[in-house]
Design an enzyme around this catalytic site. Sequence first.
Site, mmCIF file in Angstrom:
data_model
loop_
_atom_site.group_PDB
_atom_site.id
_atom_site.type_symbol
_atom_site.label_atom_id
_atom_site.label_comp_id
_atom_site.label_asym_id
_atom_site.label_seq_id
_atom_site.Cartn_x
_atom_site.Cartn_y
_atom_site.Cartn_z
ATOM 1 N N LYS A 177 0.853 -1.213 0.000
ATOM 2 C CA LYS A 177 0.000 0.000 0.000
ATOM 3 C C LYS A 177 0.878 1.249 0.000
ATOM 4 O O LYS A 177 0.567 2.233 -0.678
ATOM 5 C CB LYS A 177 -0.902 -0.037 1.244
ATOM 6 C CG LYS A 177 -1.880 1.127 1.383
ATOM 7 C CD LYS A 177 -3.224 0.825 0.744
ATOM 8 C CE LYS A 177 -4.125 2.036 0.581
ATOM 9 N NZ LYS A 177 -4.722 2.512 1.799
ATOM 10 N N ASN A 185 -0.010 9.783 -4.159
ATOM 11 C CA ASN A 185 -0.561 10.851 -3.311
ATOM 12 C C ASN A 185 0.149 12.189 -3.435
ATOM 13 O O ASN A 185 -0.499 13.220 -3.624
ATOM 14 C CB ASN A 185 -0.589 10.390 -1.841
ATOM 15 C CG ASN A 185 -1.575 9.264 -1.617
ATOM 16 O OD1 ASN A 185 -1.837 8.467 -2.518
ATOM 17 N ND2 ASN A 185 -2.127 9.170 -0.425
HETATM 18 P P1 NAD Z 1 -10.081 11.559 9.813
HETATM 19 O O1 NAD Z 1 -9.229 12.774 9.913
HETATM 20 O O2 NAD Z 1 -11.424 11.663 9.177
HETATM 21 O O3 NAD Z 1 -10.287 10.913 11.259
HETATM 22 C C1 NAD Z 1 -9.341 10.941 12.281
HETATM 23 C C2 NAD Z 1 -10.073 11.248 13.565
HETATM 24 O O4 NAD Z 1 -9.196 11.095 14.666
HETATM 25 C C3 NAD Z 1 -10.611 12.697 13.627
HETATM 26 O O5 NAD Z 1 -11.987 12.672 13.928
HETATM 27 C C4 NAD Z 1 -9.818 13.322 14.768
HETATM 28 O O6 NAD Z 1 -10.552 14.286 15.491
HETATM 29 C C5 NAD Z 1 -9.546 12.084 15.617
HETATM 30 N N1 NAD Z 1 -8.451 12.281 16.576
HETATM 31 C C6 NAD Z 1 -7.237 12.868 16.394
HETATM 32 N N2 NAD Z 1 -6.558 12.901 17.547
HETATM 33 C C7 NAD Z 1 -7.358 12.320 18.486
HETATM 34 C C8 NAD Z 1 -7.219 12.078 19.878
HETATM 35 N N3 NAD Z 1 -6.118 12.454 20.532
HETATM 36 N N4 NAD Z 1 -8.219 11.456 20.535
HETATM 37 C C9 NAD Z 1 -9.350 11.087 19.882
HETATM 38 N N5 NAD Z 1 -9.552 11.299 18.554
HETATM 39 C C10 NAD Z 1 -8.561 11.914 17.878
HETATM 40 O O7 NAD Z 1 -9.213 10.472 9.039
HETATM 41 P P2 NAD Z 1 -9.723 9.147 8.308
HETATM 42 O O8 NAD Z 1 -9.997 9.433 6.879
HETATM 43 O O9 NAD Z 1 -10.778 8.500 9.123
HETATM 44 O O10 NAD Z 1 -8.384 8.266 8.344
HETATM 45 C C11 NAD Z 1 -7.879 7.714 9.538
HETATM 46 C C12 NAD Z 1 -6.703 6.819 9.164
HETATM 47 O O11 NAD Z 1 -7.165 5.736 8.357
HETATM 48 C C13 NAD Z 1 -5.631 7.535 8.322
HETATM 49 O O12 NAD Z 1 -4.361 7.050 8.645
HETATM 50 C C14 NAD Z 1 -5.989 7.135 6.891
HETATM 51 O O13 NAD Z 1 -4.896 7.181 6.016
HETATM 52 C C15 NAD Z 1 -6.471 5.703 7.111
HETATM 53 N N6 NAD Z 1 -7.388 5.258 6.068
HETATM 54 C C16 NAD Z 1 -8.522 5.976 5.810
HETATM 55 C C17 NAD Z 1 -9.381 5.534 4.807
HETATM 56 C C18 NAD Z 1 -10.633 6.287 4.474
HETATM 57 O O14 NAD Z 1 -11.328 5.866 3.525
HETATM 58 N N7 NAD Z 1 -11.001 7.350 5.158
HETATM 59 C C19 NAD Z 1 -9.068 4.347 4.088
HETATM 60 C C20 NAD Z 1 -7.904 3.666 4.398
HETATM 61 C C21 NAD Z 1 -7.062 4.114 5.403
HETATM 62 O O1 KPL Z 2 -5.101 5.144 -0.978
HETATM 63 C C1 KPL Z 2 -5.253 6.086 -1.732
HETATM 64 C C2 KPL Z 2 -5.332 7.432 -1.119
HETATM 65 O O2 KPL Z 2 -5.928 8.326 -1.694
HETATM 66 O O3 KPL Z 2 -4.781 7.575 -0.004
HETATM 67 C C3 KPL Z 2 -5.289 5.868 -3.242
HETATM 68 C C4 KPL Z 2 -5.036 4.394 -3.536
HETATM 69 C C5 KPL Z 2 -4.240 6.709 -3.905
HETATM 70 C C6 KPL Z 2 -6.647 6.113 -3.819
HETATM 71 O O4 KPL Z 2 -7.008 7.453 -3.879
#
Ligand code: NAD
Ligand code: KPL
Length: 294
Positions: A177, A185
């Site tokens: 990934k 990105n």
């Molecule tokens: P986001 O910013 O929407 O959510 C993160 C949350 O964590 C926020 O609500 C923030 O307020 C909270 N937070 C931060 N510090 C905190 C603390 N000290 N105590 C409690 N809550 C706290 O981000 P996301 O899109 O949900 O992504 C989260 C992780 O998952 C990232 O690493 C992202 O790369 C990964 N991820 C997200 C997706 C997706 O589709 N959104 C998919 C794959 C991986």
């Molecule tokens: O994981 C992704 C991201 O946006 O963080 C990709 C695979 C690039 C899809 O948008």
Amino acid sequence: MIAILGAGSLGRLWAAKLPAGQVAFVPRPEQSAKQLAYKLRPLQGPDEQVIVPWLDYSQPTSLLIVTTKAGDTVNALAPILARFPSDTPIVLFQNGLGSQQRVAETWPDRPVLAATTTEGANRPEAGLTIHAGQGETWVGALTTTGKIHLTNSVSLLALSSLTVHAEQDILSKLWQKLIINAGINAFTAILNCPNGEILAHPFYLQWISPLCDEISKLMSASRQKEQSAKAIQNAIETVARRTARNTSSMRADILAGRNTEIDFINGYLVRLGQDYGIDTPVNQMLTEQVKQLN
Ligand code: NAD
Ligand code: KPL
């Protein structure tokens, strides 16, 4: 009870999909409300009203899911972890690499596991979470005690009806990934374009081959399965074409004025290069340019 730390897009998706009454969000210290209410727009069908309580620590917790951003994870866990029994499995959902190892090194005796998911969720407005893409989730152990909890953690996550697999070599899955994120990105954030549009851009065409060369050397040094620069570039471009119209998470973060996860993607590769004595000028340039956008 399944506890979720990080009530953002991904945390709200898991909370909505896990059985009501068995899931709660870990409260921040200042949290006073009893519950969090929002709508989930599923892949099909009408919006669903979701109500998730804030965790009451007197209830036993079978699993702690962590869905904070990579840069927030250690600081988010540090003040709350002592409130969970030492055998509560912790499943980390962060993108990139570096933050997961930091958690495992900080709490080596805890059952720490990492997950990588292709599920997609976003929050276009405060009260609405969109399940934007159906995917799969792989979970694997990072610490010795994590191994004991792998099967049970996968079973608990699968109560969501999302597709969840146990993965014996989660580090390798996280690397796969990372390769994709490292090659898509930063370019989408710098060029401010959807994923597919980077492929024809002169800036991408200039740097993608030396970038993949750096990644290939770093993978060998990290004892990951050998992958040629060409194979890495093919993997990146296959995903860029498949997700051509998507806004990457990094471009979305920049557009929304949020911190990006660059330190855990190209920035992680720069740190690894320093450890192994491998030059990483392209990863460094991409990291610096994204930081300047913030
Ligand atoms: P986001 O910013 O929407 O959510 C993160 C949350 O964590 C926020 O609500 C923030 O307020 C909270 N937070 C931060 N510090 C905190 C603390 N000290 N105590 C409690 N809550 C706290 O981000 P996301 O899109 O949900 O992504 C989260 C992780 O998952 C990232 O690493 C992202 O790369 C990964 N991820 C997200 C997706 C997706 O589709 N959104 C998919 C794959 C991986
Ligand atoms: O994981 C992704 C991201 O946006 O963080 C990709 C695979 C690039 C899809 O948008």
